[in-house]
Scaffold this motif. Structure first.
Motif, mmCIF file in Angstrom:
data_model
loop_
_atom_site.group_PDB
_atom_site.id
_atom_site.type_symbol
_atom_site.label_atom_id
_atom_site.label_comp_id
_atom_site.label_asym_id
_atom_site.label_seq_id
_atom_site.Cartn_x
_atom_site.Cartn_y
_atom_site.Cartn_z
ATOM 1 N N LEU A 1 -120.809 -27.504 -18.190
ATOM 2 C CA LEU A 1 -121.143 -26.776 -16.968
ATOM 3 C C LEU A 1 -122.455 -26.020 -17.085
ATOM 4 O O LEU A 1 -123.098 -25.722 -16.071
ATOM 5 C CB LEU A 1 -120.023 -25.800 -16.604
ATOM 6 C CG LEU A 1 -118.753 -26.426 -16.030
ATOM 7 C CD1 LEU A 1 -117.663 -25.378 -15.886
ATOM 8 C CD2 LEU A 1 -119.031 -27.087 -14.677
ATOM 9 N N LEU B 1 -116.304 -21.440 -7.550
ATOM 10 C CA LEU B 1 -117.580 -21.229 -6.872
ATOM 11 C C LEU B 1 -118.052 -22.503 -6.180
ATOM 12 O O LEU B 1 -118.473 -22.484 -5.019
ATOM 13 C CB LEU B 1 -118.640 -20.756 -7.881
ATOM 14 C CG LEU B 1 -118.450 -19.345 -8.450
ATOM 15 C CD1 LEU B 1 -119.413 -19.106 -9.602
ATOM 16 C CD2 LEU B 1 -118.659 -18.288 -7.358
ATOM 17 N N GLN B 2 -117.948 -23.613 -6.891
ATOM 18 C CA GLN B 2 -118.456 -24.866 -6.343
ATOM 19 C C GLN B 2 -117.611 -25.363 -5.186
ATOM 20 O O GLN B 2 -118.136 -25.870 -4.192
ATOM 21 C CB GLN B 2 -118.550 -25.908 -7.462
ATOM 22 C CG GLN B 2 -119.617 -25.565 -8.496
ATOM 23 C CD GLN B 2 -119.747 -26.587 -9.617
ATOM 24 O OE1 GLN B 2 -118.854 -27.413 -9.823
ATOM 25 N NE2 GLN B 2 -120.836 -26.527 -10.354
ATOM 26 N N ARG B 3 -116.276 -25.201 -5.275
ATOM 27 C CA ARG B 3 -115.453 -25.727 -4.178
ATOM 28 C C ARG B 3 -115.502 -24.829 -2.949
ATOM 29 O O ARG B 3 -115.054 -25.234 -1.873
ATOM 30 C CB ARG B 3 -114.030 -25.963 -4.658
ATOM 31 C CG ARG B 3 -113.131 -24.767 -4.825
ATOM 32 C CD ARG B 3 -111.813 -25.213 -5.469
ATOM 33 N NE ARG B 3 -110.809 -24.166 -5.525
ATOM 34 C CZ ARG B 3 -109.689 -24.259 -6.235
ATOM 35 N NH1 ARG B 3 -109.469 -25.352 -6.950
ATOM 36 N NH2 ARG B 3 -108.807 -23.288 -6.229
ATOM 37 N N GLN C 1 -124.916 -27.823 -15.305
ATOM 38 C CA GLN C 1 -124.608 -28.158 -13.916
ATOM 39 C C GLN C 1 -124.560 -26.946 -12.992
ATOM 40 O O GLN C 1 -124.529 -27.105 -11.771
ATOM 41 C CB GLN C 1 -123.240 -28.867 -13.850
ATOM 42 C CG GLN C 1 -123.131 -30.105 -14.708
ATOM 43 C CD GLN C 1 -121.692 -30.592 -14.834
ATOM 44 O OE1 GLN C 1 -120.825 -30.249 -14.025
ATOM 45 N NE2 GLN C 1 -121.413 -31.385 -15.860
ATOM 46 N N HIS C 2 -124.552 -25.754 -13.581
ATOM 47 C CA HIS C 2 -124.412 -24.543 -12.791
ATOM 48 C C HIS C 2 -125.247 -23.443 -13.451
ATOM 49 O O HIS C 2 -125.377 -23.424 -14.677
ATOM 50 C CB HIS C 2 -122.927 -24.118 -12.753
ATOM 51 C CG HIS C 2 -122.647 -23.028 -11.763
ATOM 52 N ND1 HIS C 2 -122.306 -23.277 -10.449
ATOM 53 C CD2 HIS C 2 -122.675 -21.678 -11.886
ATOM 54 C CE1 HIS C 2 -122.125 -22.128 -9.818
ATOM 55 N NE2 HIS C 2 -122.347 -21.140 -10.657
ATOM 56 N N VAL D 1 -116.283 -21.379 -12.247
ATOM 57 C CA VAL D 1 -117.334 -22.265 -11.722
ATOM 58 C C VAL D 1 -116.732 -23.283 -10.754
ATOM 59 O O VAL D 1 -117.310 -23.575 -9.702
ATOM 60 C CB VAL D 1 -118.076 -22.974 -12.872
ATOM 61 C CG1 VAL D 1 -119.027 -24.040 -12.314
ATOM 62 C CG2 VAL D 1 -118.866 -21.960 -13.702
ATOM 63 N N GLU D 2 -115.558 -23.819 -11.070
ATOM 64 C CA GLU D 2 -114.890 -24.738 -10.141
ATOM 65 C C GLU D 2 -114.633 -24.035 -8.811
ATOM 66 O O GLU D 2 -114.840 -24.622 -7.739
ATOM 67 C CB GLU D 2 -113.579 -25.244 -10.738
ATOM 68 C CG GLU D 2 -112.837 -26.222 -9.839
ATOM 69 C CD GLU D 2 -111.670 -26.914 -10.510
ATOM 70 O OE1 GLU D 2 -110.682 -27.217 -9.811
ATOM 71 O OE2 GLU D 2 -111.750 -27.170 -11.730
ATOM 72 N N GLY E 1 -118.493 -23.739 -1.959
ATOM 73 C CA GLY E 1 -119.880 -23.893 -1.516
ATOM 74 C C GLY E 1 -120.814 -22.838 -2.066
ATOM 75 O O GLY E 1 -121.874 -22.573 -1.492
ATOM 76 N N TRP E 2 -120.438 -22.235 -3.196
ATOM 77 C CA TRP E 2 -121.235 -21.175 -3.813
ATOM 78 C C TRP E 2 -121.888 -21.644 -5.114
ATOM 79 O O TRP E 2 -121.933 -20.919 -6.097
ATOM 80 C CB TRP E 2 -120.366 -19.947 -4.099
ATOM 81 C CG TRP E 2 -119.917 -19.205 -2.878
ATOM 82 C CD1 TRP E 2 -120.295 -19.430 -1.586
ATOM 83 C CD2 TRP E 2 -118.995 -18.097 -2.844
ATOM 84 N NE1 TRP E 2 -119.674 -18.541 -0.747
ATOM 85 C CE2 TRP E 2 -118.880 -17.706 -1.488
ATOM 86 C CE3 TRP E 2 -118.290 -17.407 -3.809
ATOM 87 C CZ2 TRP E 2 -118.061 -16.660 -1.081
ATOM 88 C CZ3 TRP E 2 -117.462 -16.348 -3.419
ATOM 89 C CH2 TRP E 2 -117.354 -15.981 -2.056
ATOM 90 N N GLY E 3 -122.391 -22.841 -5.104
ATOM 91 C CA GLY E 3 -123.045 -23.382 -6.296
ATOM 92 C C GLY E 3 -124.310 -22.642 -6.679
ATOM 93 O O GLY E 3 -124.838 -22.827 -7.780
ATOM 94 N N ASP E 4 -124.791 -21.764 -5.771
ATOM 95 C CA ASP E 4 -126.005 -20.991 -6.052
ATOM 96 C C ASP E 4 -125.692 -19.647 -6.703
ATOM 97 O O ASP E 4 -126.614 -18.900 -7.055
ATOM 98 C CB ASP E 4 -126.767 -20.744 -4.749
ATOM 99 C CG ASP E 4 -125.934 -19.976 -3.710
ATOM 100 O OD1 ASP E 4 -124.702 -20.193 -3.655
ATOM 101 O OD2 ASP E 4 -126.503 -19.177 -2.956
#
Length: 306
Positions: free
Chosen positions: A228, A173-175, A231-232, A170-171, A177-180
């Motif tokens: 998480l 993905l988020q870093r 948050q995700h 998840v970290e 720009g793939w939070g979706d």
């Protein structure tokens, strides 16, 4: 140079045909110590050595201990690994083969962990198998490699034990720009602390582990992984030991790679064409690896579970 290597990423025709959608594999089973663990543990060991640590101490049921032992040998730092009595002879042999001191203590991982922590001196570094921000930062690098390859999946499929891989993915993905991009978090029944925690709305602790996938055998998922879930987008799936072992055996036929049931858990929903995969055209499976199982063991488990 980092202690981990960039691993293959490719579309599996066999798994794509089984799942009825495009299935891509990130082959963490190809890491030198045999699992994704070296990404985070390697980063943490390097950091702790720079901070002055002269010995690494770890607790593990197998793969994390092997990764710490490997990192210590590569960095020239002595290693002590404390494992529970349930650890396989193969895992113990692999830890010793890396030159680490091995201590067997306790009926379960939490007892081994307590002893390991009690041994830490000011000049030592303690390497937790899954609950350390440095581990998550290191594990996230596998998603960085996927992004650098120019491939964005519709969903990521991975196994969950203590939650270190989930937190790292998840970290990553988020870093990037793939939070979706949702994560399908898979556990085996009897080691499903994350799924039970999601249902309860709070972290629960299992009374014990009732699964052969001992690498998923954390009685409680780490706080970060549970947080998480708010948050995700994270979906939960629980498979049987039988399905995990069957997936391991089928994967050998498809890709000539042996992985343990903890990894087979993530492959099982693909082979079963799980309903939770229906919304996604392109699925990335983290083939997390694991070297504590053999072909012979998989065959024995298959007969035992039939």
């Amino acid at each position: 140079m980092p202690l981990h290597i960039p691993t293959p990423l490719f579309e599996s025709r066999a798994l794509s045909a089984a799942a009825g959608r495009s299935v891509w594999l990130k082959l963490e089973a190809m890491q030198p110590p045999g699992s994704f663990k070296i990404r985070g543990i390697g980063l943490a060991c390097e950091q702790y050595q720079r901070r002055g640590a002269t010995r690494f101490i770890s607790s593990s049921g197998g793969n994390a201990g092997i990764a710490v032992a490997y990192a210590g040998r590569m960095l020239g730092v002595p290693v002590v690994v404390v494992v529970p009595e349930t650890t396989t002879e193969r895992a113990k042999a692999l830890i010793r083969a890396e030159g680490a001191e091995l201590i067997v203590h306790g009926a379960a991982w939490h007892e081994a962990n307590a002893l390991a922590q009690s041994m830490v001196t000011p000049t030592d570094a303690f390497l937790h198998p899954f609950d350390d921000a440095l581990l998550w930062q290191g594990h996230a690098s596998m998603i960085d490699e996927v992004a650098q390859a120019g491939f964005k999946p519709d969903a990521v499929l991975l196994s969950v034990g203590g939650g270190g891989l989930l937190s790292g993915a998840v970290e990553g993905l988020q870093r990037n720009g793939w939070g979706d991009v949702p994560v399908l978090a898979v556990e085996t029944a009897g080691a499903d602390s994350f799924a039970q925690s999601l249902r309860a709305g709070a972290r629960i602790e299992l009374a014990g582990i009732a699964s052969i996938a001992t690498s998923l055998g954390a009685r409680q998922v780490c706080e970060r992984a549970f947080a998480l879930s708010a948050q995700h987008p994270i979906l939960s799936e629980v498979v049987t030991d039988q399905a995990a072992v069957a997936a391991c055996r089928r994967f050998i036929g498809d890709h000539r790679i042996v992985v343990e049931p903890a990894c087979g858990a993530a492959l099982a929903p693909v082979y079963a064409k799980a309903a939770q995969l229906e919304p996604f055209d392109k699925v990335l499976v983290i083939v997390c690896g694991g070297v504590t199982a053999t072909v012979e063991q998989l065959e024995q488990w298959s007969k035992q579970l039939a």
